[in-house]
Each structure stands twice: as C-alpha cells, then as structure tokens.
Design an enzyme around this catalytic site. Structure first.
Site, short mmCIF file in Angstrom:
data_model
loop_
_atom_site.label_atom_id
_atom_site.label_comp_id
_atom_site.label_asym_id
_atom_site.label_seq_id
_atom_site.Cartn_x
_atom_site.Cartn_y
_atom_site.Cartn_z
N PRO A 1 48.88 49.69 43.09
CA PRO A 1 48.80 48.78 44.28
C PRO A 1 47.99 49.53 45.19
CG PRO A 1 50.88 49.21 43.79
CD PRO A 1 50.56 49.45 42.78
N ASN A 2 46.92 48.40 45.78
CA ASN A 2 45.97 49.42 47.03
C ASN A 2 45.22 49.61 46.71
OD1 ASN A 2 48.26 48.41 49.43
ND2 ASN A 2 49.38 50.24 48.29
N ARG B 1 40.74 51.71 52.67
CA ARG B 1 41.97 52.13 52.39
C ARG B 1 41.76 53.46 52.88
NH1 ARG B 1 45.77 53.38 47.36
NH2 ARG B 1 47.73 53.86 49.12
N TYR C 1 42.06 59.08 50.78
CA TYR C 1 41.07 58.91 49.30
C TYR C 1 39.68 58.69 48.72
CZ TYR C 1 45.90 57.25 48.81
OH TYR C 1 47.69 57.04 48.95
N ASN D 1 46.98 54.96 37.20
CA ASN D 1 47.19 55.72 39.03
C ASN D 1 48.21 54.69 39.02
OD1 ASN D 1 47.67 55.90 40.79
ND2 ASN D 1 45.35 56.76 41.37
N ALA E 1 51.66 53.94 44.51
CA ALA E 1 52.98 54.02 45.43
C ALA E 1 54.45 53.89 43.94
CB ALA E 1 53.05 53.31 46.02
N HIS F 1 56.72 56.56 42.55
CA HIS F 1 57.49 57.28 43.28
C HIS F 1 59.08 56.22 43.12
CE1 HIS F 1 54.06 59.72 44.71
NE2 HIS F 1 53.91 58.80 45.28
N ASP G 1 60.09 52.92 32.02
CA ASP G 1 60.71 52.07 31.42
C ASP G 1 59.53 51.87 29.81
OD1 ASP G 1 62.86 53.46 31.68
OD2 ASP G 1 63.81 51.83 31.92
N GLU H 1 49.14 59.57 33.30
CA GLU H 1 49.15 59.79 34.83
C GLU H 1 48.21 60.35 35.46
OE1 GLU H 1 52.60 61.77 35.94
OE2 GLU H 1 51.96 60.68 38.15
N HIS I 1 45.90 60.46 39.77
CA HIS I 1 45.77 60.70 41.47
C HIS I 1 45.03 61.15 41.90
CE1 HIS I 1 50.36 59.35 40.74
NE2 HIS I 1 50.72 60.39 39.93
N SER J 1 44.65 61.87 45.40
CA SER J 1 44.77 62.49 45.95
C SER J 1 46.27 63.94 45.23
CB SER J 1 45.62 61.87 47.29
OG SER J 1 46.38 61.57 46.91
N ARG K 1 51.54 66.17 49.79
CA ARG K 1 51.14 65.00 51.19
C ARG K 1 52.90 64.87 51.21
NH1 ARG K 1 47.67 60.53 49.16
NH2 ARG K 1 48.75 59.71 51.06
N ARG L 1 56.04 61.52 48.28
CA ARG L 1 55.57 61.66 47.23
C ARG L 1 55.39 62.59 46.03
NH1 ARG L 1 51.64 57.42 48.99
NH2 ARG L 1 51.76 58.16 51.37
C1 DQA Z 1 48.03 57.61 44.91
C2 DQA Z 1 48.62 58.12 45.11
C3 DQA Z 1 50.11 57.57 45.61
O1 DQA Z 1 51.54 58.56 46.12
C4 DQA Z 1 49.88 56.69 46.73
O2 DQA Z 1 51.19 56.07 47.00
C5 DQA Z 1 48.80 55.66 46.08
C6 DQA Z 1 47.55 56.44 45.30
C7 DQA Z 1 46.33 58.91 44.15
O3 DQA Z 1 45.73 58.22 43.63
O4 DQA Z 1 46.40 59.90 45.17
O5 DQA Z 1 48.38 54.64 46.65
O6 DQA Z 1 48.15 57.38 43.72
#
Ligand code: DQA
Length: 144
Positions: free
Chosen positions: A8-9, A16, A21, A72, A75, A78, A85, A96, A98, A100, A105, A109
C-alpha cells in the site's frame, strides 16, 4: 522471471513524503527494476496494490509458479500475519525490501512480521534497495 511486488501507498512515490521516500515516482521505480533485470538477463514484472487480499493472491501465484520475489510489503510489514503466512509458502527466494530504514524510524516500524520467513531483508538504500535485491536473486539463481 522475477516478480517485484509492492504494498500500500507505494504507487504514490514522488508525491508521498518525499523527504522520507525521495522524489522518484513509482513509474521510475518500475523502469529501474526492468532495466536492472535486462542487465541481469532476467525478466522482471513490477506490480503494486493497496489491497491485502490481492497481495496474498500474488504471493500464492509466486509459490505455485516457483517465481522469486522482491517484496516491499509497506505497512503490511508491521502487522499482516496473512502476508506472513503467504510468504511462508514460498518455493523460491523472496527478498524483503524497504526504501527507508524502518529501524531508524517510529517504534511501530521496528517490528517486521515477515522478516523471519523471507530469504533476507534489504532496507535503507532508497530505490537502490530493489536493485540490490534483484542482484541477490540473480546471484542465487546462477548458483542453482
Ligand atoms: C516502507 C517502510 C514502511 O514502514 C512503510 O509503511 C512503507 C514503506 C519503505 O519502503 O521504506 O509504506 O516499506
């Protein structure tokens, strides 16, 4: 073929929280992943969803097709035991990533519920986190 899955996002990259980011857009990220794939001789497919069920479905698809994944989870990292699963069913490496560094942070997170079922984690290198993850997967593929 390597799947690059985004939670998401992440389609809002560029607008954003650019201080966290960066200024590059999701399209820039997708292009970077595809050109990295070309250099590595791997086909790369980039997807993004804000929907947990859709992401779980893509992880099932990756498991069934034995496809390596760069993920990635945003959110979902977390708190989503459903994503965790689904990753646990993987049949190929899953990295995995990220943008950031979540460890630097907010407290919430600092927990990743998916890290223990991933092959490994790369965080804090901006969009380069994805490039490094693709290299890691290409390296693992070549060792087979
Ligand atoms: C993220 C870090 C996560 O904590 C956050 O919710 C994101 C982006 C990152 O790529 O740094 O949406 O996964």
């Amino acid at each position: 073929m390597i799947l690059v899955l985004n939670g998401p996002n992440l389609r809002r990259l560029g607008t954003r929280e650019p201080d966290v980011y960066g200024a590059e857009t999701f399209d820039d990220l997708a292009e970077l992943c595809r050109t990295t794939g070309e250099k590595l001789g791997e086909q790369v497919e980039v997807r993004q969803t804000d929907d947990e069920a859709e992401l779980v479905g893509w992880l099932h698809e990756a498991a069934d097709r034995r496809l390596p994944v760069v993920l990635n989870p945003a959110a979902f990292t977390h708190y989503s035991y459903a994503v965790r699963d689904a990753i646990a069913q993987r049949t190929a490496p899953l990295v995995e990533v990220h943008i950031s560094n979540p460890a630097a942070r907010e407290e919430f997170r600092h927990t990743s519920v998916v890290a223990a079922v991933a092959t490994g984690t790369i965080a804090g290198f901006g969009l380069q986190s994805y490039v490094l993850a693709l290299h890691a997967i290409a390296e693992m593929n070549s060792e087979k």
